[in-house]
Design a protein around this motif. Sequence first.
Motif, PDB file in Angstrom:
ATOM      1  N   VAL A  63       0.829  -1.218   0.000  1.00 12.31           N
ATOM      2  CA  VAL A  63       0.000   0.000   0.000  1.00 12.31           C
ATOM      3  C   VAL A  63       0.856   1.257   0.000  1.00 12.31           C
ATOM      4  O   VAL A  63       0.312   2.369   0.021  1.00 12.31           O
ATOM      5  N   GLY A  64       2.171   1.116   0.028  1.00 14.21           N
ATOM      6  CA  GLY A  64       3.049   2.277  -0.022  1.00 14.21           C
ATOM      7  C   GLY A  64       2.950   3.135   1.232  1.00 14.21           C
ATOM      8  O   GLY A  64       3.071   2.636   2.360  1.00 14.21           O
ATOM      9  N   LEU A  65       2.700   4.419   1.032  1.00 14.28           N
ATOM     10  CA  LEU A  65       2.637   5.367   2.147  1.00 14.28           C
ATOM     11  C   LEU A  65       1.221   5.554   2.692  1.00 14.28           C
ATOM     12  O   LEU A  65       0.988   6.468   3.496  1.00 14.28           O
ATOM     13  N   ASP A  66       0.294   4.701   2.295  1.00 17.35           N
ATOM     14  CA  ASP A  66      -1.092   4.868   2.749  1.00 17.35           C
ATOM     15  C   ASP A  66      -1.211   4.706   4.261  1.00 17.35           C
ATOM     16  O   ASP A  66      -2.013   5.396   4.905  1.00 17.35           O
ATOM     17  N   ASN A  67      -0.436   3.785   4.837  1.00 20.35           N
ATOM     18  CA  ASN A  67      -0.481   3.604   6.292  1.00 20.35           C
ATOM     19  C   ASN A  67      -0.029   4.866   7.020  1.00 20.35           C
ATOM     20  O   ASN A  67      -0.626   5.271   8.031  1.00 20.35           O
ATOM     21  N   TYR A  68       1.020   5.496   6.499  1.00 19.72           N
ATOM     22  CA  TYR A  68       1.519   6.725   7.124  1.00 19.72           C
ATOM     23  C   TYR A  68       0.495   7.852   6.983  1.00 19.72           C
ATOM     24  O   TYR A  68       0.267   8.620   7.931  1.00 19.72           O
ATOM     25  N   THR A  69      -0.107   7.963   5.816  1.00 16.90           N
ATOM     26  CA  THR A  69      -1.121   9.003   5.612  1.00 16.90           C
ATOM     27  C   THR A  69      -2.313   8.786   6.535  1.00 16.90           C
ATOM     28  O   THR A  69      -2.838   9.732   7.146  1.00 16.90           O
ATOM     29  N   ARG A  70      -2.733   7.538   6.666  1.00 17.43           N
ATOM     30  CA  ARG A  70      -3.879   7.235   7.514  1.00 17.43           C
ATOM     31  C   ARG A  70      -3.580   7.511   8.983  1.00 17.43           C
ATOM     32  O   ARG A  70      -4.432   8.020   9.725  1.00 17.43           O
ATOM     33  N   VAL A  71      -2.354   7.203   9.409  1.00 20.77           N
ATOM     34  CA  VAL A  71      -1.988   7.434  10.803  1.00 20.77           C
ATOM     35  C   VAL A  71      -1.904   8.926  11.109  1.00 20.77           C
ATOM     36  O   VAL A  71      -2.433   9.404  12.117  1.00 20.77           O
ATOM     37  N   LEU A  72      -1.257   9.671  10.234  1.00 18.73           N
ATOM     38  CA  LEU A  72      -1.041  11.091  10.502  1.00 18.73           C
ATOM     39  C   LEU A  72      -2.314  11.915  10.381  1.00 18.73           C
ATOM     40  O   LEU A  72      -2.384  13.023  10.919  1.00 18.73           O
ATOM     41  N   THR A  73      -3.319  11.417   9.663  1.00 18.42           N
ATOM     42  CA  THR A  73      -4.572  12.152   9.525  1.00 18.42           C
ATOM     43  C   THR A  73      -5.659  11.643  10.448  1.00 18.42           C
ATOM     44  O   THR A  73      -6.759  12.218  10.470  1.00 18.42           O
ATOM     45  N   ASP A  74      -5.404  10.613  11.210  1.00 19.81           N
ATOM     46  CA  ASP A  74      -6.390  10.060  12.139  1.00 19.81           C
ATOM     47  C   ASP A  74      -6.523  10.988  13.342  1.00 19.81           C
ATOM     48  O   ASP A  74      -5.524  11.315  14.002  1.00 19.81           O
TER      49      ASP A  74
END
Length: 304
Positions: A63-74
């Motif tokens: 998923v690439g950077l999707d996990n990081y994006t999801r964490v930082l925007t949660d």
Amino acid sequence: MTAITPPGRSARVRKPFSGRTVLPWLFLAPGLLLALVFKFLPMGKGVWLSFFKVRPFLGDQWVGLDNYTRVLTDHRFQEAIGHTLLLGIGQSLGAIAVGFALALLLEGPARSLKFVRTAVFLPVVTATAVVGEMWRLLYYPTSDGVINHALGFLGLGPTQFLDNPDTALWATMVMSVWMIAPYNMVIILAGLAGVDRALYEAAAMDGVSLWQRLRYVTLPAIRPALGIVLTLAAIRGLRVFTEVYVLTGGGPAGSTEVWMTRAYTLGFTRNDIGGASAASVVLLCVTLLLTVTVNHFRKRGDAR
């Protein structure tokens, strides 16, 4: 023909290979192997999993950077960041102030002071789970609790320290200060041992007040020790987990949830290993950046 070494260059002398160079590495090998297997390899695996949607028995999906994006925007993680900063700064400053006060009170060569210093240091070597259960009893929400029983003598009613979202984080901070302050005390005591006593005698002869002695003699002399304490406090403040998990578990209503407890919940309760790994990697990067920054300013202060 004899080789001539050019001027300005020193000939390299190769040291013969001997057992003395191998023996230290033989002693270090078990520890390095354990660190590699149980620390660095899992760390690398965590970085790798942060780029995947982990699906046991089905195969991981990139998923690439999707996990990081999801964490930082949660928003739950954003709230946890605020709690982490508040708790980290509060417990760090409180532990430094209390540790410094304890060091000043318990400084000296007397045997009785050695016994008291050992007793004061006990919270550091006591298991955090035991400390958490002890403070849970102290914070017991009825009049049977130790703290609430003491407040009863002042005419104050029982307080829900851990069950009230407005007080739970502050109650956790008090316990953290109680645990960390003796550790800071030992480091500051080591710094106080190197202070030249002639400076105190000269200050006393000049009629310098106690506050001026602390400000102009003691604090500059123990600056290296305070730098170490600040560095450790910066690391510990961001990685706070055990105290919160044992005492409140992140509750009530997420009022004490910090970055590590949120990552733990994400990984081991919701089985989102990729998101938890991404949260851990972000925390690792922030911790390294903060550590380097604190060390940079500490070295600049020591160079002055």
